[in-house]
Enzyme design. Structure first.
Site, PDB file in Angstrom:
ATOM      1  N   CYS A 260      37.798  50.665  40.810  1.00 12.11           N
ATOM      2  CA  CYS A 260      37.385  50.154  42.114  1.00 12.11           C
ATOM      3  C   CYS A 260      37.728  51.151  43.239  1.00 12.11           C
ATOM      4  O   CYS A 260      37.097  52.198  43.311  1.00 12.11           O
ATOM      5  CB  CYS A 260      37.969  48.764  42.327  1.00 12.11           C
TER       6      CYS A 260
ATOM      7  N   HIS B 265      37.618  45.690  37.558  1.00 10.89           N
ATOM      8  CA  HIS B 265      39.077  45.634  37.355  1.00 10.89           C
ATOM      9  C   HIS B 265      39.451  45.126  35.966  1.00 10.89           C
ATOM     10  O   HIS B 265      39.838  43.956  35.828  1.00 10.89           O
ATOM     11  CB  HIS B 265      39.686  44.657  38.366  1.00 10.89           C
TER      12      HIS B 265
ATOM     13  N   GLU C 194      42.128  45.516  34.497  1.00  7.72           N
ATOM     14  CA  GLU C 194      43.549  45.104  34.514  1.00  7.72           C
ATOM     15  C   GLU C 194      43.707  43.649  34.918  1.00  7.72           C
ATOM     16  O   GLU C 194      44.777  43.076  34.774  1.00  7.72           O
ATOM     17  CB  GLU C 194      44.354  46.034  35.440  1.00  7.72           C
TER      18      GLU C 194
HETATM   19  N1  GLN Z   1      36.464  47.768  49.059  1.00  4.97           N
HETATM   20  C1  GLN Z   1      37.603  48.534  48.630  1.00  4.97           C
HETATM   21  C2  GLN Z   1      37.524  49.983  49.122  1.00  4.97           C
HETATM   22  O1  GLN Z   1      36.644  50.348  49.783  1.00  4.97           O
HETATM   23  C3  GLN Z   1      37.740  48.523  47.121  1.00  4.97           C
HETATM   24  C4  GLN Z   1      38.103  47.135  46.646  1.00  4.97           C
HETATM   25  C5  GLN Z   1      38.926  47.104  45.391  1.00  4.97           C
HETATM   26  O2  GLN Z   1      39.549  48.097  45.011  1.00  4.97           O
HETATM   27  N2  GLN Z   1      38.996  45.936  44.783  1.00  4.97           N
HETATM   28  O3  GLN Z   1      38.361  50.751  48.809  1.00  4.97           O
END
Ligand code: GLN
Length: 202
Positions: A85, A180, A182
């Protein structure tokens, strides 16, 4: 798990975000999990995970703590790194819809769009077919997730949503997912990463 030799030491970048969950996954796979907050700690790890969180904050903190340049050097020298992410955003060579002045570490030849699902679909779950992983589809959890808008010639897509958008990529020792693992009990992406780390150490 079967182990060839001693456990690997896998660092988790612990500036911000859900690093504790990754530490738990790494330990449950039988490897040694350590936090990374200082450049010197990069010398002690076989691989690194960059967690989810907020990439613009992680970017700022990594520069403030003088970690950004050592991290870029470690990536360039072949350190295996898995970003989830926000971590995927940190690994992308190109960022779309970033905050003003937001930088990435880079390494993955991809363009990643932050918050690609907007507030309409802030968080959602979807089953993904990931050909490099054996068995059932991966149940993926997306939270304010990015997508990979463009995969350059050096990177390869590993998984797509039903609509065809790319949400998992790899390039050599680098691995990135928009979602994710995890936060689920399916650790096949972490296992896939650990295999990369073991192969490099061997
Ligand atoms: N929207 C977040 C970002 O721009 C990422 C979100 C996440 O890691 N769950 O970094």
């Amino acid at each position: 798990m079967t182990h060839e030799g001693s456990p690997l030491t896998i660092g988790v970048l612990a500036l911000q975000g859900d690093f504790r969950e990754h530490l738990h996954v790494v330990s449950s796979l039988g490897e040694k999990a350590v936090t990374v907050r200082r450049a010197a700690e990069l010398d002690e790890i076989d691989g690194l995970i960059i967690p989810g969180g907020e990439s613009s904050v992680m970017d700022k903190l990594s520069r403030t703590f003088e970690l950004a340049e050592p991290l870029k050097a470690a990536i360039a020298s072949g350190l295996p790194v898995y970003g989830t992410c926000a971590g995927l955003i940190m690994l992308a060579d190109r960022i779309l819809d970033g905050m003003a002045g937001q930088q990435t570490l880079g390494g993955l030849d991809v363009s990643v769009r932050r918050n690609a699902f907007g507030s309409q679909r802030d968080s959602f779950e979807e089953d993904l077919d990931v050909p490099v992983l054996d068995g059932e589809p991966v149940h993926a959890v997306f939270i304010r997730a990015p997508v990979v808008d463009e995969v350059g010639p050096l990177a390869s897509p590993l998984g797509t949503l039903a609509d065809g958008r790319v949400v998992a990529v790899e390039q050599g020792n680098l691995l990135g997912t928009s979602f994710h693992p995890e936060m689920t009990h399916d650790y096949r992406f972490h296992e896939y990463f650990v295999e990369k780390v073991r192969a490099r150490r061997a």
